[in-house]
Structures are given as structure tokens and as C-alpha cells.
Design a protein around this motif. Structure first.
Motif, PDB file in Angstrom:
ATOM      1  N   LEU A  15      12.561  37.066 -94.118  1.00 28.96           N
ATOM      2  CA  LEU A  15      13.192  37.547 -95.358  1.00 28.96           C
ATOM      3  C   LEU A  15      13.414  39.061 -95.330  1.00 28.96           C
ATOM      4  CD1 LEU A  15      11.371  35.469 -98.132  1.00 28.96           C
ATOM      5  CD2 LEU A  15      13.679  35.135 -97.227  1.00 28.96           C
ATOM      6  N   THR A  16      12.464  39.786 -94.754  1.00 21.45           N
ATOM      7  CA  THR A  16      12.583  41.250 -94.691  1.00 21.45           C
ATOM      8  C   THR A  16      13.728  41.665 -93.775  1.00 21.45           C
ATOM      9  OG1 THR A  16      10.204  41.449 -95.056  1.00 21.45           O
ATOM     10  CG2 THR A  16      11.336  43.406 -94.253  1.00 21.45           C
ATOM     11  N   THR A  17      13.804  41.069 -92.585  1.00 19.71           N
ATOM     12  CA  THR A  17      14.890  41.418 -91.657  1.00 19.71           C
ATOM     13  C   THR A  17      16.241  40.958 -92.206  1.00 19.71           C
ATOM     14  OG1 THR A  17      14.376  39.421 -90.353  1.00 19.71           O
ATOM     15  CG2 THR A  17      13.508  41.526 -89.544  1.00 19.71           C
ATOM     16  N   LEU A  18      16.250  39.815 -92.905  1.00 19.02           N
ATOM     17  CA  LEU A  18      17.489  39.335 -93.528  1.00 19.02           C
ATOM     18  C   LEU A  18      17.956  40.312 -94.604  1.00 19.02           C
ATOM     19  CD1 LEU A  18      19.314  36.674 -93.481  1.00 19.02           C
ATOM     20  CD2 LEU A  18      18.071  36.025 -95.536  1.00 19.02           C
ATOM     21  N   TYR A  19      17.011  40.777 -95.414  1.00 18.07           N
ATOM     22  CA  TYR A  19      17.326  41.743 -96.481  1.00 18.07           C
ATOM     23  C   TYR A  19      17.840  43.062 -95.891  1.00 18.07           C
ATOM     24  CZ  TYR A  19      16.316  45.417 -99.887  1.00 18.07           C
ATOM     25  OH  TYR A  19      16.395  46.520-100.689  1.00 18.07           O
ATOM     26  N   ILE A  20      17.129  43.569 -94.872  1.00 16.72           N
ATOM     27  CA  ILE A  20      17.528  44.826 -94.237  1.00 16.72           C
ATOM     28  C   ILE A  20      18.932  44.702 -93.645  1.00 16.72           C
ATOM     29  CG2 ILE A  20      17.065  46.361 -92.272  1.00 16.72           C
ATOM     30  CD1 ILE A  20      14.059  45.842 -92.768  1.00 16.72           C
ATOM     31  N   PHE A  34      15.706  51.807 -92.613  1.00 17.02           N
ATOM     32  CA  PHE A  34      15.288  50.687 -93.455  1.00 17.02           C
ATOM     33  C   PHE A  34      14.047  50.006 -92.877  1.00 17.02           C
ATOM     34  CE2 PHE A  34      19.755  50.968 -94.859  1.00 17.02           C
ATOM     35  CZ  PHE A  34      19.562  50.952 -96.225  1.00 17.02           C
ATOM     36  N   MET A  35      14.025  49.839 -91.547  1.00 12.34           N
ATOM     37  CA  MET A  35      12.859  49.225 -90.895  1.00 12.34           C
ATOM     38  C   MET A  35      11.618  50.092 -91.093  1.00 12.34           C
ATOM     39  SD  MET A  35      14.064  47.503 -87.331  1.00 12.34           S
ATOM     40  CE  MET A  35      14.592  45.794 -87.346  1.00 12.34           C
ATOM     41  N   MET A  83       9.436  37.389 -82.849  1.00 12.39           N
ATOM     42  CA  MET A  83      10.640  37.940 -82.237  1.00 12.39           C
ATOM     43  C   MET A  83      11.866  37.090 -82.585  1.00 12.39           C
ATOM     44  SD  MET A  83      11.452  38.389 -78.179  1.00 12.39           S
ATOM     45  CE  MET A  83      11.548  36.616 -77.956  1.00 12.39           C
ATOM     46  N   LEU A  84      11.741  35.778 -82.444  1.00 15.02           N
ATOM     47  CA  LEU A  84      12.862  34.866 -82.744  1.00 15.02           C
ATOM     48  C   LEU A  84      13.257  34.931 -84.216  1.00 15.02           C
ATOM     49  CD1 LEU A  84      11.799  31.743 -80.645  1.00 15.02           C
ATOM     50  CD2 LEU A  84      13.730  33.260 -80.188  1.00 15.02           C
ATOM     51  N   VAL A  85      12.257  34.938 -85.090  1.00 19.67           N
ATOM     52  CA  VAL A  85      12.502  34.976 -86.534  1.00 19.67           C
ATOM     53  C   VAL A  85      13.179  36.294 -86.932  1.00 19.67           C
ATOM     54  CG1 VAL A  85      11.273  35.223 -88.730  1.00 19.67           C
ATOM     55  CG2 VAL A  85      10.717  33.330 -87.230  1.00 19.67           C
ATOM     56  N   ALA A  86      12.700  37.409 -86.379  1.00 20.67           N
ATOM     57  CA  ALA A  86      13.271  38.727 -86.700  1.00 20.67           C
ATOM     58  C   ALA A  86      14.717  38.826 -86.220  1.00 20.67           C
ATOM     59  CB  ALA A  86      12.420  39.832 -86.080  1.00 20.67           C
ATOM     60  N   VAL A  87      14.979  38.310 -85.036  1.00 21.74           N
ATOM     61  CA  VAL A  87      16.357  38.344 -84.502  1.00 21.74           C
ATOM     62  C   VAL A  87      17.276  37.482 -85.360  1.00 21.74           C
ATOM     63  CG1 VAL A  87      17.817  37.662 -82.548  1.00 21.74           C
ATOM     64  CG2 VAL A  87      15.710  38.933 -82.144  1.00 21.74           C
ATOM     65  N   PRO A  93      23.347  37.789 -91.327  1.00 23.68           N
ATOM     66  CA  PRO A  93      24.308  38.442 -92.230  1.00 23.68           C
ATOM     67  C   PRO A  93      25.589  38.950 -91.547  1.00 23.68           C
ATOM     68  CG  PRO A  93      22.088  39.101 -92.770  1.00 23.68           C
ATOM     69  CD  PRO A  93      22.001  38.354 -91.488  1.00 23.68           C
ATOM     70  N   PRO A  94      25.483  39.711 -90.420  1.00 21.60           N
ATOM     71  CA  PRO A  94      26.733  40.163 -89.806  1.00 21.60           C
ATOM     72  C   PRO A  94      27.593  39.028 -89.276  1.00 21.60           C
ATOM     73  CG  PRO A  94      24.836  40.906 -88.517  1.00 21.60           C
ATOM     74  CD  PRO A  94      24.307  40.317 -89.772  1.00 21.60           C
TER      75      PRO A  94
END
Length: 197
Positions: A15-20, A34-35, A83-87, A93-94
Motif C-alpha cells: 500500500l505504501t509503495t502503491l501510494y508513493i 517520498f520513500m 521485494m516482489l510486493v514493493a515492485v 500506477p504508471p
């Protein structure tokens, strides 16, 4: 690795990486600030020094800085699954936004309002990149002020005034850092040896 419930950590990381990623406009350098705010200042999963190291590694490695940073942060927080979740959180989004834009590209590119919005965003992005640079300078100078400051000034002059390839500058700085560190370790061992004798 963070000592919390693994599923909770992974969900929060996603959720954090998605938001960022949702609110990062202007390229990889913008995502760093942001990170830092999220993972260093708010959540406390990584230290400021680790964020600086990850930024250097992400920039020096092939590929997008945002994805490279997500790989490093994700691995630190929750290992391979992190790592997989963050990627995933970083690229969704992009991918969605660019897919939509590519379908309506002709309409977007000729629209006056879209051009005005993009022009305004470019100014904001420049300000954020300047903020990222200033926030990274102070911790770097604290570590070894004179050497790091000198390298920063020389690297800036090389890229800004002489238009030397950034990759060449990064590789040269990496080699210089390695030489200085090796020399310090070597002289440190020699001085310890002299003290013992």
C-alpha cells in the motif's frame, strides 16, 4: 528485516509503495524523497544512511530508479517477498496511467489544457528534485564532509559545465570511494601494527 507480522508488513509495504507511486511525477529522483519520508521518517523501517546507500545503488544500476529503489527497500523490509510486493506496488500506477494515455494519446497531445497542466507539473517537479538533492547533501557531508563535498562539487562541474556522461561520473566516483576506503583500511591496519610493536 522488520520484526513484525509478515502478512501485515507485506500489505503495508504494498500500500505504501502503491501510494508513493500514485503521486510521484517527474521521474525516479522524485520518488526518493517520498520513500525517505515514508520509510525513514514515518515508519522507521530503514535508516537515513541506508536510504542514501540505496539511492546511490539505484542510480548506479541499470533500469528505472523507482523500481531499483523499491527492490532494495522491499528486500530490506521483508526479504524476497517484500521485494516482489514493493515492485508490484511501484509499477502498477504508471502501467495503468500510461495504458490509458496511450489509448487517448492523440486527444491528449493536442489539448491546450493538458499542455498547461504538464507545464505546471514540470515546475513542481523541478522544485521537488531540488528538495531531494538538498535533503541528501547534509547527511552525506556529515559522514565525511571534506572528501564528499569535494567529490560533489567536481562531479557537478563535470556534468553541468562539461557535459560528461553521468554513468562515467558515477563509475569514477564509485572507484574513487573504493580506493579511499581500501587505503584507509590499509593505513589503519599499519598504524595498529605499529602501536602493538
Amino acid at each position: 528485516m522488520v520484526k513484525e507480522n509478515k502478512a501485515k508488513v507485506l500489505w503495508k509495504l504494498f500500500l505504501t509503495t502503491l501510494y508513493i507511486s500514485d503521486f510521484t511525477f517527474g521521474g525516479g529522483f522524485v520518488i526518493i524523497i517520498f520513500m525517505k519520508k515514508k520509510f525513514v521518517d514515518e515508519i522507521g523501517w530503514i535508516s537515513e544512511q541506508e536510504m542514501l546507500d540505496y539511492t546511490a545503488l539505484a542510480q548506479a544500476s541499470p533500469g528505472a530508479i523507482a523500481v531499483n529503489s523499491a527492490i532494495l527497500v522491499g528486500w530490506k523490509v521483508a526479504g524476497p517477498a517484500g521485494m516482489l510486493v514493493a515492485v508490484l506496488g511501484t509499477i502498477i500506477p504508471p502501467m495503468v496511467i500510461l495504458s490509458v494515455i496511450s489509448i487517448f494519446y492523440s486527444a491528449f497531445i493536442s489539448n491546450t489544457y493538458v499542455s498547461l497542466v504538464l507545464g505546471g507539473m514540470q515546475s513542481g517537479v523541478a522544485a521537488v528534485i531540488l528538495s531531494v538533492a538538498s535533503s541528501m547533501i547534509v547527511p552525506s557531508l556529515k559522514k565525511d564532509g571534506l572528501m564528499h563535498g569535494t567529490i560533489m562539487v567536481i562531479a557537478f562541474c563535470m556534468t553541468f559545465f562539461f557535459r560528461i556522461n553521468v554513468v562515467l561520473i558515477i563509475l569514477t566516483c564509485a572507484a574513487l570511494g573504493l580506493v579511499v576506503r581500501t587505503a584507509r583500511c590499509h593505513w589503519g591496519r599499519r598504524s595498529v601494527g605499529h602501536d602493538i610493536s
